[in-house]
Design a protein around this motif. Structure first.
Motif, short mmCIF file in Angstrom:
data_model
loop_
_atom_site.label_atom_id
_atom_site.label_comp_id
_atom_site.label_asym_id
_atom_site.label_seq_id
_atom_site.Cartn_x
_atom_site.Cartn_y
_atom_site.Cartn_z
N ASP A 1 0.81 -1.22 0.00
CA ASP A 1 0.00 0.00 0.00
C ASP A 1 0.85 1.27 0.00
N ILE A 2 1.96 1.27 0.74
CA ILE A 2 2.78 2.49 0.82
C ILE A 2 3.35 2.84 -0.55
N LEU A 3 3.76 1.85 -1.31
CA LEU A 3 4.28 2.14 -2.65
C LEU A 3 3.17 2.62 -3.58
N GLU A 4 1.95 2.10 -3.40
CA GLU A 4 0.84 2.62 -4.21
C GLU A 4 0.58 4.09 -3.87
N VAL A 5 0.61 4.42 -2.59
CA VAL A 5 0.40 5.81 -2.17
C VAL A 5 1.53 6.69 -2.70
N LEU A 6 2.77 6.26 -2.50
CA LEU A 6 3.94 7.02 -2.94
C LEU A 6 3.88 7.29 -4.45
N PHE B 1 -4.23 10.39 -2.71
CA PHE B 1 -4.14 9.90 -1.33
C PHE B 1 -3.73 11.04 -0.41
N LYS B 2 -4.24 11.01 0.81
CA LYS B 2 -3.83 12.00 1.80
C LYS B 2 -2.47 11.62 2.37
N ARG B 3 -1.88 12.55 3.07
CA ARG B 3 -0.57 12.35 3.69
C ARG B 3 -0.77 12.12 5.19
N LYS B 4 0.09 11.28 5.74
CA LYS B 4 0.09 11.10 7.20
C LYS B 4 1.44 10.54 7.62
N GLY B 5 1.76 10.74 8.87
CA GLY B 5 3.01 10.22 9.41
C GLY B 5 2.98 8.70 9.45
N MET B 6 4.13 8.09 9.29
CA MET B 6 4.23 6.63 9.29
C MET B 6 3.72 6.04 10.61
N ILE C 1 -8.41 10.20 -1.45
CA ILE C 1 -9.08 11.50 -1.55
C ILE C 1 -10.06 11.37 -2.72
N ASP C 2 -11.29 11.84 -2.54
CA ASP C 2 -12.25 11.71 -3.65
C ASP C 2 -11.98 12.77 -4.72
N ASN C 3 -12.69 12.72 -5.81
CA ASN C 3 -12.45 13.59 -6.96
C ASN C 3 -12.67 15.06 -6.67
N ASP C 4 -13.47 15.38 -5.67
CA ASP C 4 -13.72 16.79 -5.32
C ASP C 4 -12.66 17.35 -4.40
#
Length: 181
Positions: free
Chosen positions: A91-96, A146-151, A174-177
């Motif tokens: 998941d982290i690589l998908e977010v990155l 995707f939103k950001r957050k601390g590990m 994050i949705d399209n809006d």
């Protein structure tokens, strides 16, 4: 680390940023033993999920099949390949990658006659790193998905949820809006 750097280069993002994020990161190992079961259809080895990691490297120690992945919406059993390791995008690589790489939803079934032994190596960012799309990938033409957050918070959230499908990843979308789901 070499795999992560090569994947970052393929994304045309700064490999140095990925190295800094992953250097001295959280690593873990899980050894899983699946005893044989005469009625495997009654047992779930591991429920369907995607790994929260950056990447996962799996050694199917004794060569017994059982790993299944989702591809194009359907479950596909993988055949054991001798002397090979399985590398899963987490998941982290998908977010990155802001969704350019897709984490692998997978499950394990038990075998009716043979035990199955697997060793998973999970590679994650440093605990003080921020998890989110690489800043040089996102922009007006490619907004953050995707939103950001601390590990540290990411890990807490992951373990607070059931290990079901891609639930933690879906929680970060994050949705399209531009509103967080």
């Amino acid at each position: 680390m070499k795999l992560m750097v090569l994947m970052a280069k393929a994304l045309k993002t700064e490999a140095k940023k990925v190295e800094e994020m992953m250097d001295d990161g959280m690593q873990s190992v899980r050894i899983t033993y699946y005893p044989p079961c005469p009625r495997p259809e009654l047992v779930v080895g591991i429920t369907p999920h995607s790994d929260a990691s950056g990447i996962t490297i799996l050694n199917q120690v004794n060569g017994v099949d059982g790993l299944k992945i989702v591809k194009d919406g359907a479950w596909l059993p993988l055949t054991f390949l001798p002397h090979a390791l399985v590398v899963n995008v987490g998941d982290i690589l998908e977010v990155l990658s802001n969704g350019l790489y897709k984490s692998v939803e997978h499950s394990v079934a038990v075998n009716s006659e043979k035990e199955r032994i697997a060793v998973g190596f999970f590679f994650n960012p440093r605990f003080d790193a921020e998890v989110g799309p690489a800043t040089d990938i996102v922009g007006p033409e490619n907004p953050a998905k995707f939103k950001r957050k601390g590990m540290e918070q990411y890990v807490k959230d992951y373990f607070a949820m059931k290990m079901e499908g891609r639930s933690n990843l879906e929680h970060m979308k994050i949705d399209n809006d531009g509103c967080r789901q």
